[in-house]
Design an enzyme around this catalytic site. Structure first.
Site, short mmCIF file in Angstrom:
data_model
loop_
_atom_site.label_atom_id
_atom_site.label_comp_id
_atom_site.label_asym_id
_atom_site.label_seq_id
_atom_site.Cartn_x
_atom_site.Cartn_y
_atom_site.Cartn_z
N ASP B 7 0.89 -1.17 0.00
CA ASP B 7 0.00 0.00 0.00
C ASP B 7 0.92 1.22 0.00
O ASP B 7 1.44 1.61 1.05
CB ASP B 7 -0.88 -0.01 1.25
N GLU B 68 -1.03 -1.17 -5.00
CA GLU B 68 -2.26 -0.42 -5.25
C GLU B 68 -2.07 0.49 -6.46
O GLU B 68 -1.07 1.20 -6.56
CB GLU B 68 -2.65 0.41 -4.03
N ASP B 141 -2.65 1.11 6.92
CA ASP B 141 -1.83 0.85 5.73
C ASP B 141 -1.33 -0.60 5.71
O ASP B 141 -1.21 -1.20 4.65
CB ASP B 141 -0.60 1.79 5.71
#
Lengths: 184, 184
Positions: B7, B68, B141
Site C-alpha cells: 500500500d 495499489e 496501511d
C-alpha cells in the site's frame, strides 16, 4: 558545476547535461531521451527508465541532478507516469549520494526566457542560444531537460546562500545537503 | 503462492505477505510499515522506501508483488508521493524479475468485503477474519497491504486465464508475463 537535467516521462524522459557556473557561458555536455514502449508492463517501463538514467549518470558523473517538480493538477492522464519516472530519476541520484533539486516548470521557463509562461518553442530557442547550439534539441523533452539544468546552475548560488542561512539559524539542522531539493 | 502486497506511501508504506491459493484458507507470513520522515529530502525518502522494500523482498522472496494502482483524482495533496512510492515498489520487483500486479482500491475492497465502497474498518475486520489474526493489523496501511495480497491471490486465477487467452489470440504477444500488471 555539471548538472544532469531530467524532464521526467515514461514514454519520453528528456535528459541533458550542462556544465558551467552562473554568470559565465554554459556548455552542453550531452543531450538525449530515454524512451520506453507504451505497450510494455508499467514496472518494466520503470526499469527501463532506471537503466537509462544509470547510463547517463555513469557517462557524465554530474554533481547534481535537477528534476522537474511534478504537479497533480496538470495533464491528469499522464501525471502518474510522470511522477513515477521522476521518482526513478530521484532514486538513482540519491543512491549515488548526488543531490537532487526540484524546479517547477514555471521556474525553468522564467530562468531561461524571462517569462514563467513561455511556450516550448521559446524555451527551445533560448536553450539553443544559451548553449550556442546549431539547432534546437529535438524532441522538446530533450530541450526541457537542458533548460532544467541551466535553471539549476543559475539558481544554485541563491539556493546555497538560503540553505546556509537556514542552517545557521536552525537549532535542528542535521542535514543541510539533504534538504537541498526542498528549497528548490 | 506467496504475494507481497504494498500500500504505497512516502510517510507510511504498508507491506504485507500472504501465502495460499484461491479457495483455501490463507496465511499471513508477515506485515509491517516502511516509514520515512516527512522532513527529509524527497529523494532520500524514496531511497528509504527502496531500502525497506528490498528488505521485505529479501526476507520473504514473494512470487508476485501486488501494488495499489494510484489514481490522480484522489487525495491530490498526497497523490504525488503515493505515485512515487508505488514506482519504487514496482521498480524493486521488476529488477528481480518478480511480476507486478496493480489493483485498484475498489477491486481490493470488493475482493475482501464484497463491496467496492467498504470503509477502512470493514477492510481491517475482514483481513483479520480471513487471515485468522488475533486483532486487526495496525496501522490501516498494513491491513490494506494484506488486503491487496489477498485480492491478488483470489483474482490471479482469472487473470492468468485471461492472459493465456489474450496470448493465444494475439499475433504479437512477445511477453505474456510482462503484461501481467496491465490486465490487473
Amino acid at each position: 558545476m555539471r548538472v544532469l537535467g531530467v524532464d521526467p516521462g515514461l514514454t519520453r524522459c528528456g535528459v541533458g547535461v550542462v556544465e558551467g557556473v552562473a554568470g559565465r557561458p554554459l556548455t552542453m555536455a550531452g543531450v538525449g531521451v530515454v524512451r520506453t514502449p507504451a505497450d510494455a508492463d508499467p514496472s518494466h517501463r520503470l526499469l527501463a527508465v532506471e537503466e537509462g538514467i544509470e547510463q547517463w549518470l555513469d557517462a557524465y558523473r554530474p554533481e547534481c541532478v535537477a528534476v522537474e517538480r511534478v504537479f497533480s493538477q496538470h495533464n491528469v492522464r499522464t501525471v502518474m507516469g510522470t511522477a513515477q519516472a521522476s521518482a526513478v530519476a530521484m532514486l538513482c541520484a540519491a543512491r549515488r549520494g548526488i543531490p537532487v533539486a526540484l524546479h517547477t516548470p514555471s521556474e525553468v521557463k522564467a530562468a531561461v526566457t524571462g517569462s514563467g509562461r513561455a511556450d516550448k518553442a521559446q524555451v527551445g530557442a533560448m536553450v539553443t542560444r544559451l548553449l550556442r547550439l546549431a539547432a534546437p534539441p529535438k524532441p522538446a523533452d530533450a530541450a526541457d531537460a537542458l533548460a532544467l539544468a541551466i535553471c539549476h546552475i543559475w539558481r544554485a548560488p541563491a539556493q546555497n546562500r538560503l540553505q546556509q542561512a537556514v542552517a545557521r539559524h536552525s537549532v535542528h539542522a542535521p542535514r543541510t545537503q539533504a534538504t537541498k531539493g526542498r528549497t528548490a
